[in-house]
Design a protein around this motif. Structure first.
Motif, PDB file in Angstrom:
ATOM      1  N   ASN A 122       5.968   3.091  -3.278  1.00  0.00           N
ATOM      2  CA  ASN A 122       5.112   1.911  -3.129  1.00  0.00           C
ATOM      3  C   ASN A 122       3.723   2.309  -2.636  1.00  0.00           C
ATOM      4  O   ASN A 122       2.725   1.736  -3.070  1.00  0.00           O
ATOM      5  N   ARG A 123       3.653   3.286  -1.741  1.00  0.00           N
ATOM      6  CA  ARG A 123       2.340   3.771  -1.279  1.00  0.00           C
ATOM      7  C   ARG A 123       1.529   4.323  -2.456  1.00  0.00           C
ATOM      8  O   ARG A 123       0.340   4.066  -2.568  1.00  0.00           O
ATOM      9  N   LYS A 124       2.185   5.075  -3.313  1.00  0.00           N
ATOM     10  CA  LYS A 124       1.507   5.655  -4.477  1.00  0.00           C
ATOM     11  C   LYS A 124       1.050   4.549  -5.436  1.00  0.00           C
ATOM     12  O   LYS A 124      -0.073   4.585  -5.945  1.00  0.00           O
ATOM     13  N   ILE A 125       1.912   3.563  -5.656  1.00  0.00           N
ATOM     14  CA  ILE A 125       1.533   2.429  -6.510  1.00  0.00           C
ATOM     15  C   ILE A 125       0.301   1.736  -5.946  1.00  0.00           C
ATOM     16  O   ILE A 125      -0.666   1.464  -6.667  1.00  0.00           O
ATOM     17  N   LEU A 126       0.315   1.459  -4.667  1.00  0.00           N
ATOM     18  CA  LEU A 126      -0.827   0.778  -4.045  1.00  0.00           C
ATOM     19  C   LEU A 126      -2.088   1.623  -4.105  1.00  0.00           C
ATOM     20  O   LEU A 126      -3.173   1.100  -4.385  1.00  0.00           O
ATOM     21  N   SER A 127      -1.966   2.906  -3.860  1.00  0.00           N
ATOM     22  CA  SER A 127      -3.134   3.788  -3.934  1.00  0.00           C
ATOM     23  C   SER A 127      -3.738   3.778  -5.329  1.00  0.00           C
ATOM     24  O   SER A 127      -4.958   3.729  -5.486  1.00  0.00           O
ATOM     25  N   GLU A 128      -2.885   3.827  -6.331  1.00  0.00           N
ATOM     26  CA  GLU A 128      -3.367   3.799  -7.714  1.00  0.00           C
ATOM     27  C   GLU A 128      -4.019   2.459  -8.041  1.00  0.00           C
ATOM     28  O   GLU A 128      -5.059   2.414  -8.708  1.00  0.00           O
ATOM     29  N   LEU A 129      -3.432   1.360  -7.580  1.00  0.00           N
ATOM     30  CA  LEU A 129      -4.011   0.041  -7.843  1.00  0.00           C
ATOM     31  C   LEU A 129      -5.347  -0.148  -7.120  1.00  0.00           C
ATOM     32  O   LEU A 129      -6.250  -0.782  -7.661  1.00  0.00           O
ATOM     33  N   VAL A 130      -5.460   0.390  -5.911  1.00  0.00           N
ATOM     34  CA  VAL A 130      -6.734   0.305  -5.195  1.00  0.00           C
ATOM     35  C   VAL A 130      -7.808   1.081  -5.950  1.00  0.00           C
ATOM     36  O   VAL A 130      -8.946   0.626  -6.077  1.00  0.00           O
ATOM     37  N   ALA A 131      -7.444   2.230  -6.486  1.00  0.00           N
ATOM     38  CA  ALA A 131      -8.401   3.049  -7.232  1.00  0.00           C
ATOM     39  C   ALA A 131      -8.779   2.394  -8.556  1.00  0.00           C
ATOM     40  O   ALA A 131      -9.926   2.499  -9.002  1.00  0.00           O
TER      41      ALA A 131
END
Length: 154
Positions: free
Chosen positions: A9-18
């Motif tokens: 989930n952290r990786k998903i959020l990081s990608e979505l923020v980018a």
């Protein structure tokens, strides 16, 4: 509510923020899952209120909004009704980019973005100074943005 995030989930959020416009298929590839579980995780984080929306980030500089001022505002009345009224009214000023209630020597810290000093002075005189319950203000003009970023998990 504090949310514990697993590494995926952290990786998903990081990608979505980018890149909030990343296709689900590409996002799934980057986090090592198929599209369906990634879409499900995103929907769950939206329902939990962790993801509150998606938006385009505009460049204030390209829009000519190069003047940034911070204001300390002290109120003459800090009872709940006065605070609520002030909060309601300051939200109506489009040039107010941020406003925080502060514990300390003043009551609010406000970030105002405008085209120039003349425009800021007009906003101050006609809008901010007219807000309810203000007893004093102090303004500080930013000379250069050293760090200016959106929130991320990194």
């Amino acid at each position: 509510m504090n949310v514990e995030l697993d590494p995926t989930n952290r990786k998903i959020l990081s990608e979505l923020v980018a890149n909030a416009r990343i296709p689900i298929s590409e996002l799934a590839r980057k986090v090592g899952l198929s599209k369906t579980p990634v879409a499900l995780r995103i929907r769950q984080m939206e329902e939990m209120g962790l993801i509150t929306g998606y938006r385009a980030n505009l460049s204030p500089l390209q829009l000519g909004l190069t003047h940034v001022a911070y204001m300390q505002i002290r109120l003459e009345d800090t009872r709940q009704k006065a605070l609520e009224r002030f909060n309601t009214e300051i939200r109506k000023i489009p040039e107010v980019e941020e406003c925080y209630m502060i514990a300390g020597g003043f009551d609010y810290l406000v970030k105002v973005r405008s085209r120039n000093m003349s425009e800021f002075r007009k906003i101050m005189a006609e809008q901010i100074s007219a807000l309810p319950h203000i007893s004093s203000t102090a303004s500080f003009v930013a000379m250069e943005a050293v760090v200016e970023q959106d929130f991320s998990l990194s």
